[in-house]
Scaffold this active site. Structure first.
Site, PDB file in Angstrom:
ATOM      1  N   LYS A  44      37.016  62.274  21.422  1.00  0.00           N
ATOM      2  CA  LYS A  44      36.138  61.639  22.427  1.00  0.00           C
ATOM      3  C   LYS A  44      36.867  60.950  23.580  1.00  0.00           C
ATOM      4  O   LYS A  44      36.316  60.079  24.249  1.00  0.00           O
ATOM      5  CB  LYS A  44      35.148  60.634  21.785  1.00  0.00           C
ATOM      6  CG  LYS A  44      34.445  61.093  20.536  1.00  0.00           C
ATOM      7  CD  LYS A  44      34.011  62.526  20.558  1.00  0.00           C
ATOM      8  CE  LYS A  44      32.806  62.805  21.427  1.00  0.00           C
ATOM      9  NZ  LYS A  44      32.440  64.272  21.321  1.00  0.00           N
ATOM     10  N   LYS A 103      43.289  73.290  21.824  1.00  0.00           N
ATOM     11  CA  LYS A 103      42.884  71.885  21.637  1.00  0.00           C
ATOM     12  C   LYS A 103      43.300  71.384  20.260  1.00  0.00           C
ATOM     13  O   LYS A 103      43.173  72.104  19.266  1.00  0.00           O
ATOM     14  CB  LYS A 103      41.361  71.800  21.787  1.00  0.00           C
ATOM     15  CG  LYS A 103      40.715  70.558  21.176  1.00  0.00           C
ATOM     16  CD  LYS A 103      39.199  70.579  21.323  1.00  0.00           C
ATOM     17  CE  LYS A 103      38.523  69.534  20.456  1.00  0.00           C
ATOM     18  NZ  LYS A 103      37.065  69.496  20.633  1.00  0.00           N
ATOM     19  N   HIS A 105      43.192  67.472  17.846  1.00  0.00           N
ATOM     20  CA  HIS A 105      43.072  66.016  17.721  1.00  0.00           C
ATOM     21  C   HIS A 105      44.142  65.479  16.769  1.00  0.00           C
ATOM     22  O   HIS A 105      44.126  64.294  16.417  1.00  0.00           O
ATOM     23  CB  HIS A 105      41.702  65.619  17.154  1.00  0.00           C
ATOM     24  CG  HIS A 105      40.546  65.838  18.085  1.00  0.00           C
ATOM     25  ND1 HIS A 105      40.610  65.579  19.433  1.00  0.00           N
ATOM     26  CD2 HIS A 105      39.284  66.285  17.850  1.00  0.00           C
ATOM     27  CE1 HIS A 105      39.426  65.854  19.983  1.00  0.00           C
ATOM     28  NE2 HIS A 105      38.616  66.291  19.042  1.00  0.00           N
ATOM     29  N   SER A 135      32.013  56.066  22.097  1.00  0.00           N
ATOM     30  CA  SER A 135      31.729  57.494  22.223  1.00  0.00           C
ATOM     31  C   SER A 135      31.816  58.193  20.860  1.00  0.00           C
ATOM     32  O   SER A 135      30.989  59.037  20.519  1.00  0.00           O
ATOM     33  CB  SER A 135      32.709  58.125  23.217  1.00  0.00           C
ATOM     34  OG  SER A 135      32.407  59.482  23.409  1.00  0.00           O
ATOM     35  N   PHE A 226      30.601  64.980  35.739  1.00  0.00           N
ATOM     36  CA  PHE A 226      29.838  64.782  34.498  1.00  0.00           C
ATOM     37  C   PHE A 226      28.497  65.507  34.581  1.00  0.00           C
ATOM     38  O   PHE A 226      28.098  66.227  33.652  1.00  0.00           O
ATOM     39  CB  PHE A 226      29.634  63.282  34.250  1.00  0.00           C
ATOM     40  CG  PHE A 226      28.796  63.003  33.036  1.00  0.00           C
ATOM     41  CD1 PHE A 226      29.300  63.183  31.759  1.00  0.00           C
ATOM     42  CD2 PHE A 226      27.478  62.569  33.173  1.00  0.00           C
ATOM     43  CE1 PHE A 226      28.514  62.944  30.633  1.00  0.00           C
ATOM     44  CE2 PHE A 226      26.690  62.330  32.055  1.00  0.00           C
ATOM     45  CZ  PHE A 226      27.211  62.516  30.782  1.00  0.00           C
ATOM     46  N   MET A 253      27.301  65.429  26.028  1.00  0.00           N
ATOM     47  CA  MET A 253      27.558  64.821  27.338  1.00  0.00           C
ATOM     48  C   MET A 253      26.647  63.602  27.412  1.00  0.00           C
ATOM     49  O   MET A 253      25.518  63.673  27.891  1.00  0.00           O
ATOM     50  CB  MET A 253      27.251  65.821  28.460  1.00  0.00           C
ATOM     51  CG  MET A 253      28.131  67.049  28.430  1.00  0.00           C
ATOM     52  SD  MET A 253      29.837  66.621  28.893  1.00  0.00           S
ATOM     53  CE  MET A 253      30.678  68.147  28.426  1.00  0.00           C
ATOM     54  N   GLY A 256      29.460  59.497  29.985  1.00  0.00           N
ATOM     55  CA  GLY A 256      30.592  59.833  30.854  1.00  0.00           C
ATOM     56  C   GLY A 256      31.022  58.705  31.771  1.00  0.00           C
ATOM     57  O   GLY A 256      31.382  58.941  32.922  1.00  0.00           O
TER      58      GLY A 256
HETATM   59  S1  PPS Z   1      35.636  65.936  21.619  1.00  0.00           S
HETATM   60  O1  PPS Z   1      34.521  66.165  20.667  1.00  0.00           O
HETATM   61  O2  PPS Z   1      36.680  65.099  21.025  1.00  0.00           O
HETATM   62  O3  PPS Z   1      36.156  67.184  22.177  1.00  0.00           O
HETATM   63  O4  PPS Z   1      34.985  65.068  22.797  1.00  0.00           O
HETATM   64  P1  PPS Z   1      35.659  64.796  24.221  1.00  0.00           P
HETATM   65  O5  PPS Z   1      35.359  65.915  25.125  1.00  0.00           O
HETATM   66  O6  PPS Z   1      37.073  64.376  24.063  1.00  0.00           O
HETATM   67  O7  PPS Z   1      34.896  63.487  24.693  1.00  0.00           O
HETATM   68  C1  PPS Z   1      33.527  63.434  25.021  1.00  0.00           C
HETATM   69  C2  PPS Z   1      33.343  62.271  25.956  1.00  0.00           C
HETATM   70  O8  PPS Z   1      33.792  62.664  27.271  1.00  0.00           O
HETATM   71  C3  PPS Z   1      32.711  62.586  28.179  1.00  0.00           C
HETATM   72  N1  PPS Z   1      32.805  63.634  29.195  1.00  0.00           N
HETATM   73  C4  PPS Z   1      32.963  63.381  30.504  1.00  0.00           C
HETATM   74  N2  PPS Z   1      33.097  62.220  31.180  1.00  0.00           N
HETATM   75  C5  PPS Z   1      33.215  62.305  32.529  1.00  0.00           C
HETATM   76  N3  PPS Z   1      33.213  63.476  33.214  1.00  0.00           N
HETATM   77  C6  PPS Z   1      33.074  64.650  32.586  1.00  0.00           C
HETATM   78  N4  PPS Z   1      33.074  65.788  33.267  1.00  0.00           N
HETATM   79  C7  PPS Z   1      32.946  64.633  31.155  1.00  0.00           C
HETATM   80  N5  PPS Z   1      32.798  65.599  30.215  1.00  0.00           N
HETATM   81  C8  PPS Z   1      32.707  64.964  29.034  1.00  0.00           C
HETATM   82  C9  PPS Z   1      31.489  62.746  27.288  1.00  0.00           C
HETATM   83  O9  PPS Z   1      30.325  62.345  27.947  1.00  0.00           O
HETATM   84  C10 PPS Z   1      31.884  61.873  26.118  1.00  0.00           C
HETATM   85  O10 PPS Z   1      31.929  60.489  26.459  1.00  0.00           O
HETATM   86  P2  PPS Z   1      30.671  59.486  26.304  1.00  0.00           P
HETATM   87  O11 PPS Z   1      31.224  58.123  26.653  1.00  0.00           O
HETATM   88  O12 PPS Z   1      30.204  59.544  24.895  1.00  0.00           O
HETATM   89  O13 PPS Z   1      29.642  59.933  27.290  1.00  0.00           O
END
Ligand code: PPS
Length: 292
Positions: A44, A103, A105, A135, A226, A253, A256
């Protein structure tokens, strides 16, 4: 339903979902190609966003090309077992020609050594601990293969003790930080990407020895906003069947944003977290922002 919330099993002290532990030997033995690129994160922290940026950079900003398949098919998740229709990471990788965007983790010490022996490029994305925790909490509510998160207060303590899947956030961000120069890892921050996405896209481009026009950079920034990724079925994880990812509980999503933790931590929880944070992070100076 047949969905299983996997128990956690420790591999070298790191709690991992049981199926990862079960497949551990083949994961550890994975031999990447020197042209493969690793994208490593604590869950996340901005993985999917960065995967989309890199795929677009490789495809010169071609939006249609980057809608050829969902994120986990375009950019396999090394250690994951996925329920159908998404194949498991290792199976998918076997069928793909390099260069592949892989990818993981896994914390630094559990990354298959082949990546470093082959001098693969690796990009790490870190996100401030409190937003990362929030998140992850929502993700654990909606991802029915992850352990139950339980109440938020208890979840904060599990996070601080490193008891969530893939282990301690503190060890994770530190593990890659101390190795970043030796292993030529590009270490990025979610907060920097939010602050100035163009600057961070250019940084990734230079690290990967790619070169795209200013116009293409602008397009990539726009396509990976986002809002656009939330609406993109090839980036928003709508590919994972709803009994596994129940996005009616919380969308993948979700928000973000930077600083959403302020809507979740009480002042007391925040104070307690900060005191512990200082202890756990005193041996490094990683420039995290937005924690207070
Ligand atoms: S995972 O399951 O580990 O692959 O998740 P990951 O992609 O690392 O994290 C998901 C969080 O990233 C936010 N997110 C974004 N934020 C800003 N811009 C873009 N384009 C974007 N894409 C994904 C997503 O909303 C999750 O964060 P939170 O805070 O929960 O919204």
């Amino acid at each position: 339903s047949t969905i299983t919330r996997f128990p956690l099993i420790h591999i070298r002290g790191v709690p991992l979902m049981s199926y990862i532990a079960k497949n551990w030997d083949s994961i550890w033995a994975f031999r990447p190609d020197p042209s493969d690129v690793l994208i490593a994160t604590y869950p996340k922290a901005g993985t999917t966003w960065t995967q989309e940026i890199i795929d677009l950079l490789i495809h010169n900003g071609d939006a249609e090309a980057c809608k050829r398949a969902p994120t986990p098919v375009r950019s396999p998740f090394l250690e994951i077992y996925s329920p159908p229709p998404i194949p498991s990471g290792l199976d998918l990788l076997k069928k793909m020609d390099p260069p592949r965007l892989i990818k993981t983790h896994l914390p630094f010490q559990l990354v298959p050594p082949g990546f470093w022996e082959n001098k693969c490029k690796a990009i790490y994305v870190a996100r401030n601990a409190k937003d990362n925790l929030v998140s992850y909490y929502y993700f654990d509510l909606m991802n029915k293969t992850q352990p139950e998160p339980g109440p938020f207060d208890g979840y904060i303590h599990k996070f601080m003790r490193g008891e969530l899947s893939w282990g301690s956030w503190y060890d994770h961000v530190k593990g890659y930080w101390v190795e970043r120069e030796e292993k030529n890892i590009l270490y990025l921050f979610y907060e920097d990407m939010k602050e100035n996405p163009r600057r961070e896209v250019e940084r990734i481009m230079r690290y990967l020895d790619l070169s795209v026009s200013d116009e293409v950079i602008n397009r990539i920034v726009e396509l990976t906003s986002f809002k656009n990724m939330k609406e993109n079925p090839m980036a928003n994880y709508s590919c994972i069947p709803s009994p596994v990812f129940d996005q009616s509980i919380s969308p993948f999503m979700r928000k973000g944003e930077v600083g959403d933790w302020k809507n979740h931590f009480t002042p007391e929880q925040s104070k307690m977290f900060d005191e512990d944070y200082e202890k756990q992070m005193k041996d490094v100076n990683i420039p995290f922002r937005s924690l207070i």
